[in-house]
Design an enzyme around this catalytic site. Sequence first.
Site, PDB file in Angstrom:
ATOM      1  N   ASN A  27       0.790  -1.185   0.054  1.00  0.00           N
ATOM      2  CA  ASN A  27       0.115   0.004  -0.021  1.00  0.00           C
ATOM      3  C   ASN A  27       0.885   1.282  -0.153  1.00  0.00           C
ATOM      4  OD1 ASN A  27       0.600   0.768   2.746  1.00  0.00           O
ATOM      5  ND2 ASN A  27      -0.484  -1.038   3.250  1.00  0.00           N
ATOM      6  N   GLY A  34      -2.075  -9.934   3.822  1.00  0.00           N
ATOM      7  CA  GLY A  34      -2.017 -10.943   2.541  1.00  0.00           C
ATOM      8  C   GLY A  34      -0.361 -10.871   2.104  1.00  0.00           C
ATOM      9  N   ASP A  71       1.950  -8.758   1.353  1.00  0.00           N
ATOM     10  CA  ASP A  71       2.642  -7.849   1.977  1.00  0.00           C
ATOM     11  C   ASP A  71       3.201  -8.273   3.302  1.00  0.00           C
ATOM     12  OD1 ASP A  71       3.868  -5.344   2.375  1.00  0.00           O
ATOM     13  OD2 ASP A  71       2.112  -4.332   2.588  1.00  0.00           O
TER      14      ASP A  71
HETATM   15  N1  AR6 Z   1       2.239 -15.675  -2.320  1.00  0.00           N
HETATM   16  C1  AR6 Z   1       1.907 -15.535  -3.356  1.00  0.00           C
HETATM   17  N2  AR6 Z   1       0.732 -14.822  -3.583  1.00  0.00           N
HETATM   18  C2  AR6 Z   1      -0.054 -14.481  -2.391  1.00  0.00           C
HETATM   19  C3  AR6 Z   1       0.455 -14.939  -1.041  1.00  0.00           C
HETATM   20  C4  AR6 Z   1       1.718 -15.362  -0.901  1.00  0.00           C
HETATM   21  N3  AR6 Z   1       2.280 -15.678   0.045  1.00  0.00           N
HETATM   22  N4  AR6 Z   1      -0.122 -14.331  -0.198  1.00  0.00           N
HETATM   23  C5  AR6 Z   1      -1.511 -13.756  -0.881  1.00  0.00           C
HETATM   24  N5  AR6 Z   1      -1.067 -13.813  -2.195  1.00  0.00           N
HETATM   25  P1  AR6 Z   1      -3.288  -9.091  -1.284  1.00  0.00           P
HETATM   26  P2  AR6 Z   1      -4.021  -6.461  -2.871  1.00  0.00           P
HETATM   27  C6  AR6 Z   1      -2.167 -13.381  -3.314  1.00  0.00           C
HETATM   28  O1  AR6 Z   1      -4.483  -8.894  -0.881  1.00  0.00           O
HETATM   29  O2  AR6 Z   1      -5.169  -7.082  -3.326  1.00  0.00           O
HETATM   30  C7  AR6 Z   1      -2.200  -5.677   1.863  1.00  0.00           C
HETATM   31  O3  AR6 Z   1      -2.601  -5.556   3.270  1.00  0.00           O
HETATM   32  C8  AR6 Z   1      -3.529 -13.313  -3.010  1.00  0.00           C
HETATM   33  O4  AR6 Z   1      -4.054 -14.652  -3.279  1.00  0.00           O
HETATM   34  O5  AR6 Z   1      -2.237  -9.315  -0.754  1.00  0.00           O
HETATM   35  O6  AR6 Z   1      -2.731  -5.766  -4.010  1.00  0.00           O
HETATM   36  C9  AR6 Z   1      -1.228  -4.190   1.538  1.00  0.00           C
HETATM   37  O7  AR6 Z   1      -0.479  -3.770   2.511  1.00  0.00           O
HETATM   38  C10 AR6 Z   1      -3.878 -12.516  -4.056  1.00  0.00           C
HETATM   39  O8  AR6 Z   1      -4.433 -13.084  -5.340  1.00  0.00           O
HETATM   40  O9  AR6 Z   1      -2.835  -7.702  -2.197  1.00  0.00           O
HETATM   41  C11 AR6 Z   1      -2.399  -3.238   0.866  1.00  0.00           C
HETATM   42  O10 AR6 Z   1      -2.979  -2.832   1.733  1.00  0.00           O
HETATM   43  C12 AR6 Z   1      -2.811 -11.453  -4.403  1.00  0.00           C
HETATM   44  O11 AR6 Z   1      -1.611 -12.117  -3.611  1.00  0.00           O
HETATM   45  C13 AR6 Z   1      -3.283  -4.327   0.224  1.00  0.00           C
HETATM   46  O12 AR6 Z   1      -3.159  -5.659   0.775  1.00  0.00           O
HETATM   47  C14 AR6 Z   1      -2.854  -9.950  -3.717  1.00  0.00           C
HETATM   48  O13 AR6 Z   1      -3.466  -9.919  -2.656  1.00  0.00           O
HETATM   49  C15 AR6 Z   1      -3.127  -4.594  -1.088  1.00  0.00           C
HETATM   50  O14 AR6 Z   1      -4.156  -5.324  -1.621  1.00  0.00           O
END
Ligand code: AR6
Length: 170
Positions: free
Chosen positions: A26, A34, A36
Amino acid sequence: MKKNRLEIIKGDITNLNVDAIVNAANSSLLGGGGVDGAIHKAAGPELMEECEKLNGCSMGDAKITGGHSLKAKYIIHTVGPVWHGGYKDEPEVLASCYQSSLKLAKDKKIKTVAFPGISTGVYGFPKDLAAIIAVNETRRFLLKSSYPEKVIFVAYDDDSFEVYRKILKQ
Ligand code: AR6
């Protein structure tokens, strides 16, 4: 462009033995949930110390840090758009995330870079459209650049893997 410059892997991006992984961050760059959260946990507290000095990152832009305790030497942090229905330039902003991240990888002569599905988790971007943008922008970039040599799309679940597989076949 050689076909094998693009690859799909199912799994956890934090375990990958690549030169750089991309973080779906973010704009504060100060961690979150997630992918991050998983990246910060695996990279260790020095990552946060480095991120604190970066002064955040604009949506659609990217910044680079070291990988710290990860196998990856670098982490490219990019800030995807929150999905509002598609009428707030979300596709263009997402395309810009891929272009900005790939440009950083090129500038550092990074050979292998792995992307999660930017914005496809809590930010709510539809996974199929996000994957089309990810693959198209990456193909467009690699046509004009020999770095990165390889880009890996990391699917965290079976559905995402299938979405990438279909698009890469085209
Ligand atoms: N390895 C690979 N992919 C992953 C993993 C992992 N370990 N964990 C989750 N995913 P998201 P966004 C996938 O929510 O939508 C955070 O709080 C998941 O299934 O991580 O860009 C940040 O700080 C999904 O398909 O990111 C921001 O505030 C993808 O990664 C916000 O979330 C992205 O999911 C960003 O939201």
